[in-house]
Design a protein around this motif. Structure first.
Motif, PDB file in Angstrom:
ATOM      1  N   ILE A 150       0.853  -1.192   0.000  1.00 43.77           N
ATOM      2  CA  ILE A 150       0.000   0.000   0.000  1.00 43.77           C
ATOM      3  C   ILE A 150       0.887   1.240   0.000  1.00 43.77           C
ATOM      4  O   ILE A 150       1.673   1.443   0.928  1.00 43.77           O
ATOM      5  N   ALA A 151       0.746   2.064  -1.025  1.00 46.53           N
ATOM      6  CA  ALA A 151       1.558   3.275  -1.155  1.00 46.53           C
ATOM      7  C   ALA A 151       1.142   4.311  -0.115  1.00 46.53           C
ATOM      8  O   ALA A 151      -0.054   4.503   0.144  1.00 46.53           O
ATOM      9  N   ALA A 152       2.116   4.987   0.468  1.00 49.65           N
ATOM     10  CA  ALA A 152       1.842   6.008   1.480  1.00 49.65           C
ATOM     11  C   ALA A 152       0.939   7.111   0.930  1.00 49.65           C
ATOM     12  O   ALA A 152       0.119   7.665   1.667  1.00 49.65           O
ATOM     13  N   ALA A 153       1.051   7.417  -0.345  1.00 48.77           N
ATOM     14  CA  ALA A 153       0.215   8.460  -0.952  1.00 48.77           C
ATOM     15  C   ALA A 153      -1.265   8.093  -0.948  1.00 48.77           C
ATOM     16  O   ALA A 153      -2.125   8.972  -1.012  1.00 48.77           O
ATOM     17  N   ASP A 154      -1.571   6.813  -0.853  1.00 45.67           N
ATOM     18  CA  ASP A 154      -2.968   6.358  -0.823  1.00 45.67           C
ATOM     19  C   ASP A 154      -3.585   6.454   0.567  1.00 45.67           C
ATOM     20  O   ASP A 154      -4.779   6.265   0.736  1.00 45.67           O
ATOM     21  N   VAL A 155      -2.761   6.758   1.580  1.00 53.35           N
ATOM     22  CA  VAL A 155      -3.202   6.711   2.977  1.00 53.35           C
ATOM     23  C   VAL A 155      -3.325   8.122   3.550  1.00 53.35           C
ATOM     24  O   VAL A 155      -2.352   8.870   3.600  1.00 53.35           O
ATOM     25  N   ILE A 174      -7.408   1.745   7.834  1.00 50.57           N
ATOM     26  CA  ILE A 174      -6.817   2.775   6.985  1.00 50.57           C
ATOM     27  C   ILE A 174      -7.904   3.692   6.448  1.00 50.57           C
ATOM     28  O   ILE A 174      -8.927   3.223   5.948  1.00 50.57           O
ATOM     29  N   LYS A 175      -7.657   4.991   6.543  1.00 48.97           N
ATOM     30  CA  LYS A 175      -8.494   5.970   5.850  1.00 48.97           C
ATOM     31  C   LYS A 175      -7.750   6.322   4.565  1.00 48.97           C
ATOM     32  O   LYS A 175      -6.623   6.824   4.601  1.00 48.97           O
ATOM     33  N   ALA A 176      -8.375   6.041   3.446  1.00 52.05           N
ATOM     34  CA  ALA A 176      -7.748   6.285   2.147  1.00 52.05           C
ATOM     35  C   ALA A 176      -7.795   7.757   1.787  1.00 52.05           C
ATOM     36  O   ALA A 176      -8.656   8.507   2.260  1.00 52.05           O
ATOM     37  N   SER A 177      -6.886   8.162   0.925  1.00 49.97           N
ATOM     38  CA  SER A 177      -6.825   9.559   0.484  1.00 49.97           C
ATOM     39  C   SER A 177      -7.871   9.880  -0.581  1.00 49.97           C
ATOM     40  O   SER A 177      -8.149  11.049  -0.833  1.00 49.97           O
ATOM     41  N   SER A 200     -15.014  -2.294   3.862  1.00 50.25           N
ATOM     42  CA  SER A 200     -14.886  -0.879   3.488  1.00 50.25           C
ATOM     43  C   SER A 200     -16.119  -0.118   3.930  1.00 50.25           C
ATOM     44  O   SER A 200     -17.232  -0.649   3.889  1.00 50.25           O
ATOM     45  N   ARG A 201     -15.887   1.113   4.338  1.00 54.20           N
ATOM     46  CA  ARG A 201     -16.974   2.033   4.671  1.00 54.20           C
ATOM     47  C   ARG A 201     -16.456   3.426   4.358  1.00 54.20           C
ATOM     48  O   ARG A 201     -15.461   3.863   4.931  1.00 54.20           O
ATOM     49  N   ASP A 202     -17.139   4.106   3.453  1.00 53.94           N
ATOM     50  CA  ASP A 202     -16.688   5.416   2.991  1.00 53.94           C
ATOM     51  C   ASP A 202     -15.239   5.278   2.500  1.00 53.94           C
ATOM     52  O   ASP A 202     -14.974   4.440   1.666  1.00 53.94           O
ATOM     53  N   LEU A 203     -14.334   6.047   3.034  1.00 54.61           N
ATOM     54  CA  LEU A 203     -12.927   5.948   2.630  1.00 54.61           C
ATOM     55  C   LEU A 203     -12.115   5.036   3.554  1.00 54.61           C
ATOM     56  O   LEU A 203     -10.905   4.920   3.404  1.00 54.61           O
ATOM     57  N   TYR A 204     -12.769   4.378   4.489  1.00 59.58           N
ATOM     58  CA  TYR A 204     -12.091   3.512   5.446  1.00 59.58           C
ATOM     59  C   TYR A 204     -12.078   2.071   4.946  1.00 59.58           C
ATOM     60  O   TYR A 204     -13.085   1.563   4.454  1.00 59.58           O
ATOM     61  N   VAL A 205     -10.913   1.442   5.097  1.00 60.25           N
ATOM     62  CA  VAL A 205     -10.746   0.040   4.713  1.00 60.25           C
ATOM     63  C   VAL A 205     -10.110  -0.672   5.905  1.00 60.25           C
ATOM     64  O   VAL A 205      -9.163  -0.160   6.498  1.00 60.25           O
ATOM     65  N   THR A 206     -10.636  -1.843   6.246  1.00 61.32           N
ATOM     66  CA  THR A 206     -10.127  -2.579   7.400  1.00 61.32           C
ATOM     67  C   THR A 206      -9.853  -4.037   7.057  1.00 61.32           C
ATOM     68  O   THR A 206     -10.474  -4.613   6.168  1.00 61.32           O
ATOM     69  N   LEU A 207      -8.927  -4.587   7.802  1.00 58.93           N
ATOM     70  CA  LEU A 207      -8.699  -6.028   7.820  1.00 58.93           C
ATOM     71  C   LEU A 207      -8.377  -6.390   9.255  1.00 58.93           C
ATOM     72  O   LEU A 207      -7.427  -5.864   9.844  1.00 58.93           O
ATOM     73  N   PHE A 208      -9.189  -7.259   9.825  1.00 66.65           N
ATOM     74  CA  PHE A 208      -8.949  -7.760  11.172  1.00 66.65           C
ATOM     75  C   PHE A 208      -8.660  -9.247  11.063  1.00 66.65           C
ATOM     76  O   PHE A 208      -9.565 -10.040  10.823  1.00 66.65           O
ATOM     77  N   LEU A 209      -7.391  -9.610  11.160  1.00 67.09           N
ATOM     78  CA  LEU A 209      -6.979 -11.009  11.182  1.00 67.09           C
ATOM     79  C   LEU A 209      -6.832 -11.379  12.646  1.00 67.09           C
ATOM     80  O   LEU A 209      -5.798 -11.138  13.266  1.00 67.09           O
ATOM     81  N   SER A 210      -7.888 -11.920  13.187  1.00 68.42           N
ATOM     82  CA  SER A 210      -7.920 -12.189  14.617  1.00 68.42           C
ATOM     83  C   SER A 210      -9.074 -13.127  14.930  1.00 68.42           C
ATOM     84  O   SER A 210     -10.093 -13.109  14.235  1.00 68.42           O
TER      85      SER A 210
END
Length: 117
Positions: free
Chosen positions: A24-29, A49-52, A93-103
């Motif tokens: 994931i590129a820093a510019a996307d975050v 992560i909140k995407a740009s 995903s929700r709006d600009l937020y993307v999550t992954l919970f490996l747990s």
């Protein structure tokens, strides 16, 4: 979430490391909160992560799907319990937020995240 679920020695990593860990590129975050623990066989990972932008959110989602696929592939051949757990985890995903919970607590983590405003 770290305190709620008793993560042991969580390692927080900043947006700059997302490229090495997930592609994931820093510019996307726009901002992120990401933690990993190495305690046990199954890697506990909390990635929020909140995407740009919307395009960035799509790229982030694809990168996290790749990570989830890697975890599934790795665990499939040697640990059926962890493979079953990985099968239940999802990129969300929700709006600009993307999550992954490996747990093992992915359901509760998702509920907590979705209840936040």
């Amino acid at each position: 979430m770290i305190a709620d679920f008793g993560a042991v020695d969580p390692v927080k990593f900043e947006s700059e490391l997302l490229l090495d860990l997930y592609g994931i590129a820093a510019a996307d975050v726009a901002e992120s909160a990401c933690y990993m623990t190495m305690d046990g066989v199954f890697p506990d990972e909390i990635v929020m992560i909140k995407a740009s932008s919307a395009d960035a959110a799509a790229r982030i989602s694809a990168a996290l799907e790749t990570r989830l696929s890697e975890v599934k592939l790795q665990s499939e051949s040697y640990d059926p319990d962890n493979y079953a757990l990985a099968q239940k985890c999802k990129v969300a995903s929700r709006d600009l937020y993307v999550t992954l919970f490996l747990s093992p607590n992915f359901d509760l983590m998702t509920q907590i995240f979705n209840s936040a405003k």
